[in-house]
Design a protein around this motif. Structure first.
Motif, PDB file in Angstrom:
ATOM      1  N   UNK A   2       6.357  -7.285  18.072  1.00  0.00           N
ATOM      2  CA  UNK A   2       6.223  -5.968  18.494  1.00  0.00           C
ATOM      3  C   UNK A   2       5.971  -5.812  19.672  1.00  0.00           C
ATOM      4  N   UNK A   3       4.987  -6.567  20.296  1.00  0.00           N
ATOM      5  CA  UNK A   3       4.939  -6.323  21.968  1.00  0.00           C
ATOM      6  C   UNK A   3       6.028  -6.587  22.674  1.00  0.00           C
ATOM      7  N   UNK A   4       6.803  -7.650  22.351  1.00  0.00           N
ATOM      8  CA  UNK A   4       8.086  -7.973  23.108  1.00  0.00           C
ATOM      9  C   UNK A   4       9.271  -7.034  22.988  1.00  0.00           C
ATOM     10  N   UNK A   5       9.419  -6.258  21.761  1.00  0.00           N
ATOM     11  CA  UNK A   5      10.323  -5.564  21.768  1.00  0.00           C
ATOM     12  C   UNK A   5       9.857  -4.255  22.455  1.00  0.00           C
ATOM     13  N   UNK A   6       8.558  -3.791  22.685  1.00  0.00           N
ATOM     14  CA  UNK A   6       7.823  -2.756  23.520  1.00  0.00           C
ATOM     15  C   UNK A   6       8.573  -3.094  24.868  1.00  0.00           C
ATOM     16  N   UNK A   7       8.140  -4.339  25.224  1.00  0.00           N
ATOM     17  CA  UNK A   7       8.661  -4.587  26.592  1.00  0.00           C
ATOM     18  C   UNK A   7      10.113  -4.418  26.928  1.00  0.00           C
ATOM     19  N   UNK A  52      11.958  -2.600  25.536  1.00  0.00           N
ATOM     20  CA  UNK A  52      12.611  -1.286  25.504  1.00  0.00           C
ATOM     21  C   UNK A  52      12.281  -0.413  26.917  1.00  0.00           C
ATOM     22  N   UNK A  53      11.112  -0.854  27.721  1.00  0.00           N
ATOM     23  CA  UNK A  53      10.693  -0.079  28.966  1.00  0.00           C
ATOM     24  C   UNK A  53      11.778  -0.682  29.909  1.00  0.00           C
ATOM     25  N   UNK A  54      12.327  -1.889  29.544  1.00  0.00           N
ATOM     26  CA  UNK A  54      12.993  -2.663  30.798  1.00  0.00           C
ATOM     27  C   UNK A  54      14.603  -1.779  30.785  1.00  0.00           C
ATOM     28  N   UNK A  55      14.916  -1.300  29.921  1.00  0.00           N
ATOM     29  CA  UNK A  55      16.174  -0.679  29.792  1.00  0.00           C
ATOM     30  C   UNK A  55      16.636   0.405  30.705  1.00  0.00           C
TER      31      UNK A  55
END
Length: 132
Positions: free
Chosen positions: A122-127, A129-132
């Motif tokens: 979940x945390x890696x998915x949030x990271x 998302x931010x980098x897009x």
């Protein structure tokens, strides 16, 4: 902090605690040592008046006639076989109880590890998302 994060932390705490208790239960069951079969001699303290305790096996063979050395009557052989069977059953029951606790502990730790992996994902998915 979202509700899912709080729920995940609470589940992790509960799983870890229960797994630790199951592991402690397995160790406690394992360290109990062998149990004596019913009717076996147990070292007992001598009473203060100096009279030694009575052997519990004396009463169980009261009606059995003495036999020559090396020969065992069927009654005595049956009593010995029952004691050995009870001792074996007790050892098997203790082993199964220890195994049950150990399997519970392993399952709990595996579930806690799965929760950790889901949280990492979940945390890696949030990271990402931010980098897009």
């Amino acid at each position: 902090m979202s509700m899912a994060d709080r729920l995940g932390r609470f589940a992790m705490l509960v799983l870890s605690g229960l797994s630790t208790l199951a592991l402690i239960g397995a160790l406690a069951t394992l360290s109990r040592g062998p149990t004596l079969p019913p009717g076996s001699l147990v070292s007992r303290p001598v009473p203060p008046d100096g009279i030694p305790p009575v052997d519990p096996r004396q009463d169980s063979f009261a009606g059995v006639e003495p036999t020559p050395m090396g020969k065992v009557t069927p009654d005595v052989a049956q009593a010995i076989a029952q004691r050995e069977s009870a001792a074996a059953d007790s050892r098997i029951a203790d082993s199964l109880e220890t195994l049950a606790y150990a399997v519970l502990a392993l399952a709990g730790f595996a579930a806690a590890g799965l929760l950790v992996l889901l949280r990492i994902t979940t945390l890696m998915a949030r990271i990402a998302e931010r980098e897009r």
